[in-house]
Write a protein that holds these residues in place. Structure first.
Motif, PDB file in Angstrom:
ATOM      1  N   GLY A   1       3.483 -11.768 -10.996  1.00  0.00           N
ATOM      2  CA  GLY A   1       2.324 -12.633 -10.734  1.00  0.00           C
ATOM      3  C   GLY A   1       1.641 -12.286  -9.420  1.00  0.00           C
ATOM      4  O   GLY A   1       1.996 -11.309  -8.749  1.00  0.00           O
ATOM      5  N   PRO A   2       0.660 -13.092  -9.038  1.00  0.00           N
ATOM      6  CA  PRO A   2      -0.128 -12.822  -7.836  1.00  0.00           C
ATOM      7  C   PRO A   2       0.744 -12.603  -6.602  1.00  0.00           C
ATOM      8  O   PRO A   2       1.713 -13.340  -6.378  1.00  0.00           O
ATOM      9  N   GLY A   3       0.394 -11.592  -5.835  1.00  0.00           N
ATOM     10  CA  GLY A   3       1.092 -11.338  -4.581  1.00  0.00           C
ATOM     11  C   GLY A   3       2.308 -10.423  -4.699  1.00  0.00           C
ATOM     12  O   GLY A   3       2.860  -9.998  -3.682  1.00  0.00           O
ATOM     13  N   TRP A   4       2.738 -10.104  -5.927  1.00  0.00           N
ATOM     14  CA  TRP A   4       3.932  -9.249  -6.081  1.00  0.00           C
ATOM     15  C   TRP A   4       3.630  -7.838  -5.580  1.00  0.00           C
ATOM     16  O   TRP A   4       2.508  -7.349  -5.665  1.00  0.00           O
ATOM     17  N   ARG A   5       4.694  -7.176  -5.102  1.00  0.00           N
ATOM     18  CA  ARG A   5       4.607  -5.752  -4.730  1.00  0.00           C
ATOM     19  C   ARG A   5       5.230  -4.964  -5.879  1.00  0.00           C
ATOM     20  O   ARG A   5       6.429  -5.140  -6.180  1.00  0.00           O
ATOM     21  N   ALA A   6       4.416  -4.116  -6.541  1.00  0.00           N
ATOM     22  CA  ALA A   6       4.853  -3.434  -7.766  1.00  0.00           C
ATOM     23  C   ALA A   6       4.689  -1.934  -7.624  1.00  0.00           C
ATOM     24  O   ALA A   6       3.755  -1.452  -6.964  1.00  0.00           O
ATOM     25  N   ILE A   7       5.587  -1.188  -8.277  1.00  0.00           N
ATOM     26  CA  ILE A   7       5.487   0.275  -8.253  1.00  0.00           C
ATOM     27  C   ILE A   7       5.797   0.822  -9.633  1.00  0.00           C
ATOM     28  O   ILE A   7       6.692   0.323 -10.327  1.00  0.00           O
ATOM     29  N   ASP A   8       4.994   1.817 -10.060  1.00  0.00           N
ATOM     30  CA  ASP A   8       5.196   2.473 -11.356  1.00  0.00           C
ATOM     31  C   ASP A   8       5.615   3.912 -11.078  1.00  0.00           C
ATOM     32  O   ASP A   8       4.828   4.716 -10.553  1.00  0.00           O
ATOM     33  N   ILE A   9       6.856   4.247 -11.426  1.00  0.00           N
ATOM     34  CA  ILE A   9       7.431   5.566 -11.135  1.00  0.00           C
ATOM     35  C   ILE A   9       7.112   6.522 -12.294  1.00  0.00           C
ATOM     36  O   ILE A   9       7.371   6.188 -13.449  1.00  0.00           O
ATOM     37  N   GLY A  10       6.540   7.691 -11.999  1.00  0.00           N
ATOM     38  CA  GLY A  10       6.150   8.633 -13.060  1.00  0.00           C
ATOM     39  C   GLY A  10       4.969   8.085 -13.831  1.00  0.00           C
ATOM     40  O   GLY A  10       4.946   8.123 -15.061  1.00  0.00           O
ATOM     41  N   CYS A  11       3.976   7.583 -13.102  1.00  0.00           N
ATOM     42  CA  CYS A  11       2.856   6.855 -13.729  1.00  0.00           C
ATOM     43  C   CYS A  11       1.927   7.771 -14.516  1.00  0.00           C
ATOM     44  O   CYS A  11       1.152   7.292 -15.360  1.00  0.00           O
TER      45      CYS A  11
ATOM     46  N   VAL B   1       1.671   0.496  -6.345  1.00  0.00           N
ATOM     47  CA  VAL B   1       1.854   1.899  -5.959  1.00  0.00           C
ATOM     48  C   VAL B   1       2.198   2.698  -7.218  1.00  0.00           C
ATOM     49  O   VAL B   1       2.976   2.240  -8.057  1.00  0.00           O
ATOM     50  N   GLY B   2       1.598   3.882  -7.349  1.00  0.00           N
ATOM     51  CA  GLY B   2       1.933   4.793  -8.448  1.00  0.00           C
ATOM     52  C   GLY B   2       2.556   6.059  -7.872  1.00  0.00           C
ATOM     53  O   GLY B   2       2.050   6.602  -6.897  1.00  0.00           O
ATOM     54  N   VAL B   3       3.660   6.496  -8.477  1.00  0.00           N
ATOM     55  CA  VAL B   3       4.343   7.715  -8.021  1.00  0.00           C
ATOM     56  C   VAL B   3       4.383   8.722  -9.161  1.00  0.00           C
ATOM     57  O   VAL B   3       4.689   8.357 -10.304  1.00  0.00           O
ATOM     58  N   ASP B   4       4.049   9.964  -8.887  1.00  0.00           N
ATOM     59  CA  ASP B   4       4.244  11.041  -9.871  1.00  0.00           C
ATOM     60  C   ASP B   4       4.360  12.347  -9.092  1.00  0.00           C
ATOM     61  O   ASP B   4       3.829  12.459  -7.988  1.00  0.00           O
ATOM     62  N   ARG B   5       5.054  13.306  -9.662  1.00  0.00           N
ATOM     63  CA  ARG B   5       5.151  14.580  -8.926  1.00  0.00           C
ATOM     64  C   ARG B   5       4.041  15.540  -9.327  1.00  0.00           C
ATOM     65  O   ARG B   5       3.922  16.610  -8.764  1.00  0.00           O
ATOM     66  N   GLU B   6       3.195  15.128 -10.306  1.00  0.00           N
ATOM     67  CA  GLU B   6       2.074  15.972 -10.732  1.00  0.00           C
ATOM     68  C   GLU B   6       0.778  15.474 -10.105  1.00  0.00           C
ATOM     69  O   GLU B   6       0.222  14.459 -10.528  1.00  0.00           O
TER      70      GLU B   6
ATOM     71  N   LEU C   1      -0.236   1.044 -14.441  1.00  0.00           N
ATOM     72  CA  LEU C   1      -0.839   0.644 -13.155  1.00  0.00           C
ATOM     73  C   LEU C   1      -1.911  -0.427 -13.348  1.00  0.00           C
ATOM     74  O   LEU C   1      -2.023  -1.366 -12.553  1.00  0.00           O
ATOM     75  N   ASP C   2      -2.715  -0.286 -14.419  1.00  0.00           N
ATOM     76  CA  ASP C   2      -3.803  -1.259 -14.617  1.00  0.00           C
ATOM     77  C   ASP C   2      -3.259  -2.647 -14.930  1.00  0.00           C
ATOM     78  O   ASP C   2      -3.740  -3.657 -14.413  1.00  0.00           O
ATOM     79  N   THR C   3      -2.212  -2.705 -15.749  1.00  0.00           N
ATOM     80  CA  THR C   3      -1.602  -3.998 -16.083  1.00  0.00           C
ATOM     81  C   THR C   3      -1.002  -4.634 -14.832  1.00  0.00           C
ATOM     82  O   THR C   3      -1.180  -5.834 -14.570  1.00  0.00           O
ATOM     83  N   LEU C   4      -0.304  -3.820 -14.044  1.00  0.00           N
ATOM     84  CA  LEU C   4       0.304  -4.357 -12.814  1.00  0.00           C
ATOM     85  C   LEU C   4      -0.775  -4.863 -11.857  1.00  0.00           C
ATOM     86  O   LEU C   4      -0.648  -5.957 -11.291  1.00  0.00           O
ATOM     87  N   ALA C   5      -1.853  -4.072 -11.695  1.00  0.00           N
ATOM     88  CA  ALA C   5      -2.919  -4.462 -10.761  1.00  0.00           C
ATOM     89  C   ALA C   5      -3.544  -5.793 -11.190  1.00  0.00           C
ATOM     90  O   ALA C   5      -3.836  -6.661 -10.353  1.00  0.00           O
ATOM     91  N   GLU C   6      -3.720  -5.940 -12.495  1.00  0.00           N
ATOM     92  CA  GLU C   6      -4.318  -7.183 -13.000  1.00  0.00           C
ATOM     93  C   GLU C   6      -3.411  -8.376 -12.713  1.00  0.00           C
ATOM     94  O   GLU C   6      -3.865  -9.439 -12.295  1.00  0.00           O
ATOM     95  N   ARG C   7      -2.102  -8.188 -12.928  1.00  0.00           N
ATOM     96  CA  ARG C   7      -1.169  -9.311 -12.762  1.00  0.00           C
ATOM     97  C   ARG C   7      -0.951  -9.681 -11.290  1.00  0.00           C
ATOM     98  O   ARG C   7      -0.825 -10.848 -10.953  1.00  0.00           O
ATOM     99  N   VAL C   8      -0.852  -8.674 -10.394  1.00  0.00           N
ATOM    100  CA  VAL C   8      -0.529  -8.997  -8.986  1.00  0.00           C
ATOM    101  C   VAL C   8      -1.764  -9.450  -8.212  1.00  0.00           C
ATOM    102  O   VAL C   8      -1.640 -10.097  -7.172  1.00  0.00           O
TER     103      VAL C   8
END
Ligand SMILES: C[S@@+](CC[C@H](N)C(=O)[O-])C[C@H]1O[C@@H](n2cnc3c(N)ncnc32)[C@H](O)[C@@H]1O
Length: 260
Positions: free
Chosen positions: A39-49, A69-74, A55-62
């Protein structure tokens, strides 16, 4: 961790497939995120995004008070992410370099079945979650991937693609054990599978994997070039039959909390 290329590559076609895949799995991802209560205010990270992940779903919810934050090695995937306010980090999933205990939810989807040692990724995810925070995993298991009516070319190509895959195609079922192995508690699991018909882009996905892995399939002696061509021709015709359906791989979702 043994460095392994992302087996399906970073071609334009693969990027387009990943974006389509986000749509396929969107409803399940939203259900997972809502079930956890992000929910609002959460700190979220998507690994291998990849080029989007969830990321869009997380951004909408928080919302604007939260962090995503999105992490990928590419780098080529991260460059495609077009979301304001999302921080992107180019790093390996086993060693992100981000501070320990800094996220309320640490999520990955379809990364673990592409890496040599998924437990190393889950350990890093558990490190990133705050005490009482969530680690959420979504990965497929080819246990259900079948066509109906059955066809010998399907079975041969499926076995060849599974052998050529650069990770574990039956990983989905192991997600709860991976979470428990990383010390997570209150572990929950659910699973979903989809049906495709001629015309649905994923109805022919096995043929696409066979094309990408062609060289490996032949090199590993699973099929000769001639056998591979015959299987592809037979399966192309079979899948085009309006009465043929495919049941896709099962998407497992598992989540748990770090002990307080
Ligand atoms: C099948 S894609 C899934 C992308 C995204 N999570 C989604 O669900 O749409 C796998 C992604 O994992 C990334 N990946 C694979 N191994 C990785 C690693 N060791 N570290 C960071 N990213 C990795 C790939 O670059 C790719 O973007």
């Amino acid at each position: 961790m043994i460095a392994m290329e992302y087996g399906l590559g970073v071609s334009d076609a693969e990027r387009a497939r990943l974006l389509y895949q986000c749509e396929i799995h969107r409803a399940e991802a939203e259900r997972l995120i809502d079930r956890i209560g992000v929910g609002p205010g959460w700190r979220a990270i998507d690994i291998g995004c990849g080029p989007l992940g969830i990321l869009d779903t997380l951004a909408e919810r928080v919302g604007p008070s939260g962090t995503v934050v999105g992490v990928d090695r590419e780098r080529r995937y991260l460059d495609l992410v077009e979301l304001a306010g999302v921080e992107l980090v180019e790093a390996d999933a086993t060693a992100t370099g981000l501070p320990a205990g800094s996220f309320d939810i640490v999520h990955e989807r379809l990364v673990l079945n592409n890496v040599a040692r998924p437990a190393d990724v889950v350990a890093e995810m558990a490190r990133l979650a705050r005490p009482g925070g969530y680690v959420a995993l979504q990965d497929v298991d080819w246990i259900s991937w079948t066509c109906e009516p059955d066809h010998p070319a399907w079975r041969r190509l499926l076995a060849a693609a599974a052998d050529a895959w650069t990770g574990d195609v039956f990983l989905g079922r192991r997600l709860p054990a991976l979470l428990r192995g990383a010390g997570l508690v209150d572990v929950e699991v659910s699973a979903h599978a989809r049906v495709w018909r001629p015309g649905d882009p994923y109805h022919d996905l096995l043929l696409r994997f066979a094309a990408i892995y062609r060289e490996r399939i032949v090199d590993r002696g699973m099929l000769s070039e001639r056998q591979l061509d015959e299987c592809v021709a037979e399966l192309t015709a079979h899948l085009a039959n309006p009465e043929t359906i495919t049941l896709y791989a099962t998407l497992f979702q598992a989540w748990g909390r770090t002990p307080v």
